[in-house]
Design a protein around this motif. Structure first.
Motif: not given
Length: 236
Positions: A123, A153, A156
């Motif tokens: 992040t 997380a 992504t």
């Protein structure tokens, strides 16, 4: 500019994008997107996965070399190396580094402390606009994830599956690129001989190539087929 942490971890001399060969167009496209991300970072995260010997470590170190040659800092950490005093806190603050590469990350999945640290790194690296490249054996969908933070997380992170080379021509090309990186030429007929004598396993072939490089330096001779046969017969 290569950040060595937590201990002195060096890059292999032959680890660069030029020496990586792929047979699949889809993989070539995916790796092109990775290289573009290194050129123009936008907080990208990638996960390279596949069986042992397909080049995951090679690509991680190639990425570090690329960033280093651009004058930026990078971190490469082999997460499964038991000789390193690794604890989850080792990931704290790494988001400040332009490129972080974590090898064998799958060995930490299932451990809540490691998962939270990794989720935090993913992040924060994205927010900083920096690049994170993970590598492991298994697909993310097969991970036994223990925390919702990591599961979120990972949404992504772009997964890229690596497959072993199987075509003779591509394997010989890979060997020739590695040999040029090491400072000598490998004739195609010598490459063909190595495949017939050993296997189509690139890592095994690269080990043989290193042996031939040393013999070539000692004898001050080029790698002719006759010389290669003599060296390998004496080594058996």
């Amino acid at each position: 500019m290569f950040v060595q942490m937590p201990l002195k971890i060096g890059l292999k001399d032959e680890a660069c994008f030029e020496t990586f060969i792929t047979e699949q167009e889809s993989l070539a496209v995916a790796l092109s997107s990775l290289l573009n991300a290194l050129k123009e970072p936008r907080g990208n995260a990638f996960y390279l996965y596949g069986q042992s010997g397909v080049g995951k470590t090679h690509l991680l170190q190639a990425a570090c070399r690329y960033i280093t040659e651009k004058g930026k800092a990078s971190v490469y950490i082999p997460m499964s190396d038991e000789s390193l005093p690794l604890i989850p806190d080792v990931l704290v603050g790494l988001e400040q580094t332009p490129l972080v590469c974590l090898d064998d990350i799958g060995c930490k999945v299932g451990n809540k402390s490691w998962e939270l640290a990794l989720a935090n790194l993913i992040t924060k690296s994205s927010v900083q606009g920096h690049i994170l490249i993970l590598a492991g054996d298994d697909s993310i969908v097969d991970w036994k994830i223990a925390t919702p933070e990591l599961a979120k997380a990972l949404m992504t992170v772009l997964p890229i599956v690596l497959t072993p080379l199987t075509q003779k021509e591509e394997l010989i090309s890979a060997l020739q690129r590695h040999s040029l990186r090491l400072g000598f030429e490998l004739p195609e007929k010598v490459g063909d001989y190595l495949l017939k004598k050993y296997s189509y396993d690139l890592q095994e072939l690269l080990a043989v190539l290193t042996l031939l490089e040393q013999a070539s330096l000692v004898e001050k001779r080029r790698l002719s087929l006759g010389f290669v046969k003599k060296v390998l017969e004496n080594d058996l």
